[in-house]
Scaffold this motif. Structure first.
Motif, PDB file in Angstrom:
ATOM      1  N   THR A   1       0.536  -1.205  -0.039  1.00 11.92           N
ATOM      2  CA  THR A   1      -0.011   0.141  -0.205  1.00 11.92           C
ATOM      3  C   THR A   1       0.714   1.287  -0.062  1.00 11.92           C
ATOM      4  OG1 THR A   1      -1.641  -1.104   1.335  1.00 11.92           O
ATOM      5  CG2 THR A   1      -1.771   1.253   1.364  1.00 11.92           C
TER       6      THR A   1
ATOM      7  N   ASP B   1      -5.747  -1.028  -5.184  1.00 15.53           N
ATOM      8  CA  ASP B   1      -5.232  -1.736  -3.711  1.00 15.53           C
ATOM      9  C   ASP B   1      -6.079  -2.544  -3.223  1.00 15.53           C
ATOM     10  OD1 ASP B   1      -3.959  -2.084  -1.496  1.00 15.53           O
ATOM     11  OD2 ASP B   1      -3.807  -0.158  -0.529  1.00 15.53           O
ATOM     12  N   GLU B   2      -5.641  -4.054  -3.319  1.00 17.37           N
ATOM     13  CA  GLU B   2      -6.612  -5.178  -2.926  1.00 17.37           C
ATOM     14  C   GLU B   2      -8.054  -4.990  -3.242  1.00 17.37           C
ATOM     15  OE1 GLU B   2      -5.634  -7.079   0.604  1.00 17.37           O
ATOM     16  OE2 GLU B   2      -3.522  -6.081   0.848  1.00 17.37           O
TER      17      GLU B   2
HETATM   18 MG   LIG Z   1      -2.469  -2.656   2.100  1.00 18.76          MG
END
Ligand SMILES: [Mg+2]
Ligand SMILES: Nc1ncnc2c1ncn2[C@@H]1O[C@H](COP(=O)(O)OP(=O)(O)OP(=O)(O)O)[C@@H](O)[C@H]1O
Lengths: 574, 383
Positions: B47, B162-163
């Motif tokens: 991240t 992000d995910e």
């Molecule tokens: Mg993360």
């Protein structure tokens, strides 16, 4: 109710186990009496209290005001509705102006403090919430000291050629209400800002939105429910207050003040307080439900673990700190001049009082009545409402189908104190206990303040309860503990910190209570708030200031003791 | 100057938060139109890397180069990057249309164009007809599509995810993953997809970068990463594997002989793991994928040979006890305890052989082809 169920299960279980002894004891222990455990008696007592001293009086008041319109023998004066509309308009105008300005100041202030990294944020928040622990009318007479005909700001402005208009009337009312309500708005909006996930603002930025634009296209719309809530609090507080109109209202007539003046004056029409009380109840309830509806429309619950967006923009930080400091000082000025005035002799047309003295304090303390009365009220009302708060908190948590009663207990949040005072006096004027009129004994004052301040304490205690899982009690109960024992051994230790906060809030709210006391103080039971109001109305400003400082000190000492106790308690468990 | 081949280059990037180094001397280059996955365990700095690229964090040192331009000091507003977060981050106060239109309105495009583009992208993510809905009336998957449309509609140079699938249930995750891949292909946009799910990375990415504690472990195509891990961390993290540590005890031109706690394995050299020779006595890691173990009931050894008779002489074989077994429909998995005490997981697909009919504590024979064992001497640890 739940315990009833579990008792039945026990009984059932032991029967199936067989054994005459067990069956006998189980029948004994689940008899009707023990099924209605002592906890339920507490619930009952609390419900009866609120029903008798809040629900019934309010409904009695509404019914009797409606019946006025059907009475033909004594019609209302022909110009009554014109007068009522005028007063209503005045009240609403005051409410709207106060709300718009207060919220308008609170939003940028909250943004700067929470998101733009001004220096010493907690200091500003602490200072800006000082009005929370002081009675509303202190800002009123401080406004007079600053902005009145002989006030120092008026004088300063005159030097540069500006004639400040008279503050008696709408202007003064708006100023003092802003001073007084800013902490509510600020705290609610800060709480709202804490609910915005950082990602939302980051996404907006990555789409090209400037930081400023993100604030008004995303952030402010996002906290719309909080802004509405803050607005509601400010509006209701400002229209329900009677202390400020009394001191600084001049000839500007507002509903709460008309209720009060017609109620206490022999010349007043005793029907006006009833009609106006019902009227302001209608306005408040409509407003609360309307806003509730609006908030439901926009209610967003967003779970997130990312924290909130904080901006690091150097110039905004620097200028923001400056602006926040300036506003804070402006808002604290009334308290500063109150302190100065309490040590001063005559203060008129000069920058500072003529000379400094302790005489004001001596005079004020010489009459021990008000301080004693206030202390008695603290020691009677605070335990009562904290106790009731714990009972109601536990009741609303464990017995689901009693939750609706919370609408009643919370009613005083939106009802002006004068209305509660009027409703109690009107309902219980003929009741005598122990050969004394209830309304002329201090009991009625204790009841009035208790009813009015209960919601504040209850909310605090409920916050503590909300962290406890009911399964803990179920576990304790399944180990055989009785209801009360379960509560005292499992639940109470966990809510203890909230109980201490509730005590503090209780003290503050009892000491600062003015409006219901104005209506119903029994002979000889004037408390400090009443004395301050009396001193101001008689022109003894410096005595009023001294009394106010003593009052703030009492609140401070109470808070400190409670804090100390809670800390000692924490250490014991740590 | 020739045109930049890479849409984004990250050069010696370092990001420190106080004493923790979240991103440590990171270098990657991503070609135009590729979807790369950034893969690593929780807290490894994925991240942070994404936030550095988006401009929400300032690098401690190093450069981020977008389309040939160093953007270290460019504010996020000017980077022209689209982002999709795990928690969707749709604007809850706006309906679907306004969410997607937000970026276009910021760019002050004409009304007509905004309308047509929003509709185009809503169609792309399959949300036509949902324009007036508020986010609270949408499912998680639909919200994530809104977020995707919103990130793409402004025509960004780079898409960061992000995910994006982590909050969705398993079935939806597979579907949206496929859609993301298709849309990315169709638009030809360069994208970085952060995930800690290795299967997700393998399935979706043109290239995978495996990260650990802020450091890049290995980058390459999914096939390369899976078949040719550069160290034990990657071998363990990508796909299931039995990881052991041992020593090279002998070698000829075709095979290494590796000793692990008293067990010895022949390993084909040069094929996997390392591209240079490993000397005798070197400490090595060994990776054996569970599905490369052939397991037979004891006594059926003839059938084992049939499969692998090409390399008969060097086949690793022996008998073992079944420690644990699970029947999973299309395959059986379990744990073997070899005679030397080494414990190894296996997985048998039912389509290739008849079902393995053994119970716990039965004795079985196993074999592993030397070509299916990977060794390497870069030892990083597996956590
Ligand atoms: Mg993360
Ligand atoms: N703002 C910050 N301040 C201090 N430390 C931080 C900050 N942001 C990240 N870190 C630290 O940097 C490291 C990498 O964090 P990061 O969020 O990039 O991990 P991640 O790979 O995205 O993990 P996950 O898979 O759990 O999302 C962690 O150790 C984290 O605690």
């Amino acid at each position: 109710m739940e315990s009833g169920k579990s008792n039945n299960e026990t009984k059932h279980g032991s029967k199936s186990l067989g054994g005459i002894n067990e069956t006998l004891t189980s029948i004994g222990s689940s008899s009707v009496l023990s099924n209605l455990s002592i906890v339920h008696l507490f619930y009952l007592a609390a419900i009866v209290f609120v029903t008798m001293f809040l629900v019934i009086p309010i409904f009695t008041l509404i019914i009797s005001s409606v019946s006025i319109f059907f009475e033909t023998t004594r019609p209302l004066p022909p110009d009554f509705f014109g007068y009522m509309m005028k007063v209503t308009w005045n009240t609403i105008l005051l409410g709207i102006l106060t709300t718009l300005i207060t919220v308008g100041i609170a939003i940028p202030l909250a943004l700067l403090i929470t998101k733009f990294g001004v220096s010493m944020p907690s200091l500003w928040i602490a200072l800006l919430t000082v009005p929370l622990i002081t009675p509303a009318f202190i800002s009123s007479f401080a406004t007079i000291i600053l902005l009145g005909r002989t006030g120092i700001i008026t004088k300063a402005l005159k030097l540069i050629g500006i004639q400040f208009p008279s503050i008696y009337g709408l202007l003064g009312l708006v100023i003092t209400q802003i001073l007084h309500t800013i902490p509510y708005a600020l705290l609610i909006i800060i709480a709202g800002l804490q609910t915005i996930p950082r990602h939302i603002e980051e996404v907006a930025q990555s789409m090209g939105s400037s930081v400023l634009k993100v604030q008004y296209t995303i952030v402010i719309p996002y906290i719309y429910p909080h802004i509405l809530m803050a607005g509601l609090m400010v509006f209701l507080t400002s229209i329900g207050d009677v202390g400020a109109p009394l001191i600084i209202g001049g000839s500007y007539k507002v509903i709460a003040m008309e209720i009060y003046s017609n109620f206490i004056s022999f010349l007043g029409d005793e029907r006006i307080p009833l009609i106006f009380s019902t009227w302001i109840i209608i306005i408040s309830v409509v407003l609360v439900f309307g806003l509730n509806y609006l908030m439901k429309l926009t209610n967003v619950k967003h779970k997130f673990e990312t924290g909130i967006m904080k901006y690091d923009i150097k110039p905004v930080k620097r200028w923001g700190t400056f602006v926040v400091a300036f506003i804070t000082i402006l808002f604290l000025l009334p308290y500063v001049v109150t302190v100065i005035h309490s040590f001063g002799t005559i203060w008129a047309n000069t920058w500072l009082p003529k000379s400094f003295t302790l005489k004001n304090y001596r005079t004020v303390i010489k009459d021990t009545g008000p301080i004693k009365n206030t202390l008695i009220l603290i020691f009677t009302v605070t335990p009562t409402i904290v106790f009731l708060g714990i009972i109601f908190g536990q009741m609303f948590r464990t017995t689901r189908w009693f939750k609706w009663f919370n609408y009643f207990t919370l009613m005083p949040f939106v009802l002006p104190g004068v209305v509660i005072g009027v409703s109690l006096l009107q309902t219980y004027s003929k009741v005598r206990i122990l050969g004394k009129d209830l309304v002329s004994s201090v009991v009625i004052l204790i009841i009035a303040i208790a009813v009015r301040r209960l919601p504040f304490v209850l909310k605090t205690i409920e916050a503590g309860f909300s962290k406890i899982d009911t399964s803990q009690e179920e576990a304790a109960r399944s180990l055989g503990a009785k209801d009360l024992k379960t509560f005292l051994s499992v639940v109470y230790p966990q809510i203890k910190p909230s109980v201490y906060s509730a005590i503090i809030i209780g003290i503050v709210k009892v000491v600062t209570e003015l409006s219901s006391a104005l209506i119903i103080y029994p002979p000889g039971w004037q408390n400090m708030s009443l004395y301050i109001a009396y001193y101001v109305s008689e022109g003894f400003i410096s005595r009023a200031a001294a009394m106010s400082i003593i009052l703030i000190l009492i609140v401070g000492v109470g808070t400190a003791i409670s804090n100390h106790l809670s800390r000692r308690d924490l250490e014991k468990y740590a | 100057m020739h045109e930049e081949r890479y849409d984004i280059r990250i050069v010696n990037l370092v990001k420190k938060f106080g004493s923790t180094t979240a991103v440590n001397d990171f270098n990657i280059e991503i070609e135009k139109g590729k979807l790369v996955a950034l893969l690593g365990p929780s807290g490894c700095g994925k991240t942070t890397l994404l936030r550095l690229i988006a401009g929400f964090e300032k690098p401690t040192s190093g450069d981020i180069v977008l389309r040939g331009k160093v953007i270290n000091d460019v504010p996020p507003q000017k980077r022209n990057i689209g982002i999709v977060f795990q928690d969707y981050a749709v604007f809850p106060i706006m309906n679907v249309f306004d969410n997607v239109a937000y970026g276009l309105r910021i760019k002050k495009l004409p009304r007509e164009e905004i309308n047509s583009r929003v509709m185009e992208y809503l169609a792309l993510v399959g949300l036509t007809g949902y324009e007036k809905r508020m986010p609270s009336q949408l499912s998680g998957g639909q919200q994530q599509r809104v977020a995707l449309a919103r990130a793409l509609v402004t025509n960004p140079d780079l898409l960061l995810l992000d995910e994006p699938l982590s909050n969705l249930d398993a079935a939806l995750r597979l579907r949206i993953r496929k859609e993301i891949k298709k849309i990315q292909r169709k638009l030809g946009i360069t994208a970085i997809f952060v995930t800690h799910d290795q299967e997700e990375a393998l399935s979706i990415a043109d290239k995978i970068y495996v990260m650990r504690r802020g450091i890049l472990m290995q980058g390459g195509s999914p096939r390369e990463i899976y078949n040719n891990p550069k160290n034990d961390f990657v071998a363990n993290f990508i796909g299931k594997s039995n990881i052991f540590y041992g020593k090279v005890v002998d070698a000829d031109e075709n095979y290494y002989k590796v000793g692990i706690d008293g067990s010895f394995f022949n390993v084909s050299r040069g094929k996997y793991g390392v591209d240079r020779d490993i000397e005798i006595d070197r400490d090595v890691w060994v990776s054996i994928r569970p599905h490369f173990l052939s397991v037979r009931r004891n006594g059926d050894s003839s059938s084992v040979n049939d499969n692998d008779n090409r390399i008969n002489g060097n086949l690793n074989r022996g008998v073992a006890r079944v420690n644990y077994i699970e029947y999973l429909g299309s395959y059986t998995k379990g744990e073997l305890k070899l005679e030397s005490g080494l414990v190894m997981e296996f997985e048998l697909s039912h389509s290739s052989t008849e079902e393995l009919d053994v119970k716990v504590d039965d004795t079985v024979s196993y074999s592993i082809s030397p070509e299916n064992i990977i060794v390497g001497d870069t030892i990083k640890g597996t956590d």
